[in-house]
Write a protein that holds these residues in place. Structure first.
Motif, mmCIF file in Angstrom:
data_model
loop_
_atom_site.group_PDB
_atom_site.id
_atom_site.type_symbol
_atom_site.label_atom_id
_atom_site.label_comp_id
_atom_site.label_asym_id
_atom_site.label_seq_id
_atom_site.Cartn_x
_atom_site.Cartn_y
_atom_site.Cartn_z
ATOM 1 N N HIS A 59 0.815 -1.460 0.012
ATOM 2 C CA HIS A 59 -0.110 -0.094 0.010
ATOM 3 C C HIS A 59 0.854 1.226 0.006
ATOM 4 O O HIS A 59 0.508 2.244 -0.560
ATOM 5 C CB HIS A 59 -0.959 -0.170 1.343
ATOM 6 C CG HIS A 59 -1.791 1.182 1.332
ATOM 7 N ND1 HIS A 59 -1.427 2.266 2.021
ATOM 8 C CD2 HIS A 59 -2.952 1.625 0.755
ATOM 9 C CE1 HIS A 59 -2.362 3.305 1.735
ATOM 10 N NE2 HIS A 59 -3.268 2.692 0.881
ATOM 11 N N ALA A 60 1.869 1.309 0.679
ATOM 12 C CA ALA A 60 2.911 2.389 0.869
ATOM 13 C C ALA A 60 3.501 2.984 -0.519
ATOM 14 O O ALA A 60 3.407 3.821 -0.734
ATOM 15 C CB ALA A 60 3.914 2.219 1.827
ATOM 16 N N LEU A 61 3.912 1.753 -1.260
ATOM 17 C CA LEU A 61 4.437 1.748 -2.565
ATOM 18 C C LEU A 61 3.457 2.219 -3.407
ATOM 19 O O LEU A 61 3.875 3.247 -4.170
ATOM 20 C CB LEU A 61 4.956 0.424 -3.243
ATOM 21 C CG LEU A 61 5.723 0.412 -4.591
ATOM 22 C CD1 LEU A 61 6.971 1.554 -4.486
ATOM 23 C CD2 LEU A 61 6.215 -0.870 -4.594
ATOM 24 N N ASP A 62 2.101 1.784 -3.555
ATOM 25 C CA ASP A 62 0.961 2.137 -4.299
ATOM 26 C C ASP A 62 0.739 3.545 -4.038
ATOM 27 O O ASP A 62 0.125 4.396 -4.946
ATOM 28 C CB ASP A 62 0.052 1.262 -4.126
ATOM 29 C CG ASP A 62 0.171 -0.284 -4.889
ATOM 30 O OD1 ASP A 62 1.041 -0.269 -5.562
ATOM 31 O OD2 ASP A 62 -0.253 -1.122 -4.571
ATOM 32 N N SER A 63 1.196 4.157 -2.915
ATOM 33 C CA SER A 63 0.559 5.435 -2.610
ATOM 34 C C SER A 63 1.888 6.580 -2.939
ATOM 35 O O SER A 63 1.614 7.655 -2.598
ATOM 36 C CB SER A 63 0.208 5.550 -0.990
ATOM 37 O OG SER A 63 -0.568 4.720 -0.635
ATOM 38 N N GLY A 64 2.866 6.048 -3.500
ATOM 39 C CA GLY A 64 4.099 6.877 -3.888
ATOM 40 C C GLY A 64 5.236 6.885 -2.972
ATOM 41 O O GLY A 64 6.117 7.814 -3.174
ATOM 42 N N PHE A 65 5.051 6.203 -1.786
ATOM 43 C CA PHE A 65 6.162 6.179 -0.941
ATOM 44 C C PHE A 65 7.474 5.301 -1.377
ATOM 45 O O PHE A 65 7.132 3.694 -1.498
ATOM 46 C CB PHE A 65 5.861 5.690 0.528
ATOM 47 C CG PHE A 65 5.056 6.871 1.125
ATOM 48 C CD1 PHE A 65 5.574 7.909 1.697
ATOM 49 C CD2 PHE A 65 3.802 6.953 1.140
ATOM 50 C CE1 PHE A 65 5.037 8.960 2.483
ATOM 51 C CE2 PHE A 65 3.018 7.748 1.673
ATOM 52 C CZ PHE A 65 3.464 8.886 2.363
ATOM 53 N N THR A 66 8.327 5.669 -1.972
ATOM 54 C CA THR A 66 9.420 4.776 -2.510
ATOM 55 C C THR A 66 10.416 4.485 -1.454
ATOM 56 O O THR A 66 11.490 3.583 -1.796
ATOM 57 C CB THR A 66 9.964 5.306 -3.691
ATOM 58 O OG1 THR A 66 10.611 6.482 -3.542
ATOM 59 C CG2 THR A 66 9.160 5.329 -4.726
ATOM 60 N N THR A 67 10.332 4.837 -0.286
ATOM 61 C CA THR A 67 11.359 4.792 0.730
ATOM 62 C C THR A 67 10.566 4.784 2.088
ATOM 63 O O THR A 67 9.817 5.643 2.492
ATOM 64 C CB THR A 67 12.565 5.517 0.746
ATOM 65 O OG1 THR A 67 13.316 5.547 -0.243
ATOM 66 C CG2 THR A 67 13.218 5.593 2.150
ATOM 67 N N LEU A 68 10.687 3.697 3.006
ATOM 68 C CA LEU A 68 10.385 3.867 4.526
ATOM 69 C C LEU A 68 11.505 3.803 5.432
ATOM 70 O O LEU A 68 12.645 2.990 4.871
ATOM 71 C CB LEU A 68 9.366 2.777 4.586
ATOM 72 C CG LEU A 68 8.119 2.637 3.685
ATOM 73 C CD1 LEU A 68 7.244 1.531 4.493
ATOM 74 C CD2 LEU A 68 7.137 4.029 3.935
#
Length: 412
Positions: A92-101
């Motif tokens: 979900h994070a990647l699909d939301s545009g977060f490429t780094t956590l």
């Protein structure tokens, strides 16, 4: 090679966006950024159509294994359940545009390797390993009637839970820090004050002694890394920064004097509004104990005011959400909550270049520039005018690229 052309570029820093830009990506790296057409006959070309291209988003405060609002239930869920939650949360994070956590408590080598090897979809992953907590501190989730722990790092549990390890005294702190670095941690986090989720410590209490904190900080510096600290009240924020902590997590109850002190020292703060509002609105329904919800309500009114104090003092601010359990779907809500205090440009910098600086990765992340990793998103519209475009869980993103790989493309 991939060429993204006819892009309007927010580079992670500048208030003005260059128009008609072409970006050449070779492998994982941005090789060229030009306002003139690029001639690479064999390249795959994607016309961005004048949309806004910008660095992939960075969330500095996540817990991939935190599968429940009730942290005690996280421990009881078992590794397969926690991992299944991590899979959906990271995707979900990647699909939301977060490429780094940055997983700032609980993330581990195994999850990091699974992401690197492509066994699951998700962002680039930095982790702090287990958070260090003193006995009875914010990372000690035992109730007052539960037994003592005596087993150290043994596999049967002992003083370690899913997110934290409980340590007391300089020697135990050093051993825990070295153990987390041995396990691949990128930084170390300590619990510097009381918190919401823990059952036996009030929010206002300062945690760990000076010698313990300084020992942790020094060990991090020897690793060319840094220490972060969970802190809500101003007393905890000030003493942790004074003792060398580089990054404060939350900082919710900060006052003007402490904000000025943090700014003068050049330390960073990562506020986390999304979790505060999620608990306020539906914490009990999502399983958070009443005592924890009550603690959150005591400081709720200061949350946005604290960010305003940070802004006024010139504190360097990163982007974080801290969402637990089912609340993970509210990750992009953080953009709207921050817009009550910050301008879109300030928020965009927080979620890109400033967060990359906190990660000590400014040369590789958070910017559109030659030599940086090709972690990029394309936004339908202008987020510098409407930050809400990023608050829709990726629905207004027409392209997402992580590490040079296209994971979403609605442009062609």
């Amino acid at each position: 090679m991939i060429i993204l052309e006819n892009a309007r570029v927010f580079d992670g820093h500048s208030a003005e966006c260059a128009e008609g830009v072409s970006i050449a990506i070779e492998g994982q790296i941005i090789r060229e950024v030009s306002e003139k057409p690029l001639s690479f006959p064999e390249a795959q070309r994607i016309n961005v159509g004048g949309r806004t291209l910008m660095p992939g988003l960075i969330d500095l405060h996540t817990h991939a294994y935190a599968s429940d609002m009730n942290v005690k239930r996280v421990d009881g869920a078992g590794d397969p359940y926690r991992t299944a939650h991590a899979v959906r949360m990271l995707g979900h994070a990647l699909d939301s545009g977060f490429t780094t956590l940055r997983d700032i408590g609980g993330g581990d080598w195994s999850l990091s390797e699974a992401l690197k090897d492509g066994l699951l979809r998700g962002p680039r992953f930095f982790y702090a390993g287990k958070i260090l907590s003193m006995t009875g501190g914010h990372g000690d989730f035992r109730g007052p009637g539960e037994a003592h722990h005596t087993h150290g790092y043994c596999s049967c549990g002992g003083d370690a839970n899913t997110l934290c390890v409980v340590v007391d005294g300089v020697d135990a702190c050093l051993r825990a820090v070295r153990e987390q670095y041995r396990r691949g941690a990128h930084c170390i986090k300590i619990m510097g004050s009381g918190g919401v989720a823990s059952p036996t410590d009030p929010i206002w209490i300062n945690q760990f002694r000076e010698d313990e904190i300084r020992a942790v900080v020094n060990e991090c510096m020897e690793r060319r890394s840094y220490a972060a600290a969970h802190c809500h009240p101003p007393s905890a924020i000030r003493r942790c920064v004074d003792f060398g902590v580089r990054c404060i997590e939350h900082g919710t109850l900060i006052d003007d004097e402490t904000a000025a002190f943090v700014a003068e020292r050049g330390a960073y703060i990562v506020p986390t509004m999304a979790i505060i509002f999620a608990i306020r609105e539906s914490g009990a329904a999502l399983g958070m104990p009443k005592d924890s919800v009550d603690k959150l309500n005591e400081m709720f009114d200061e949350a946005l005011a604290g960010m305003d104090r940070m802004r006024s003092a010139g504190v360097k601010i990163g982007f974080g959400t801290d969402l637990l359990g089912e609340a993970y779907i509210q990750q992009t809500r953080e953009f709207l909550l921050r817009s009550e205090v910050f301008s879109p440009l300030e928020i965009l910098r927080q979620a890109t270049s400033m967060s990359a600086e906190i990660l000590m990765k400014s040369d590789q992340l958070g910017s559109v520039k030659v030599g940086a990793f090709a972690d990029l998103i394309v936004v339908d519209g202008d987020p510098l005018s409407d930050i809400g475009l990023l608050a829709q869980s990726g629905e207004r993103l027409s392209l997402i690229m992580r590490d040079g790989e296209i994971v979403k493309n609605l442009l062609n």
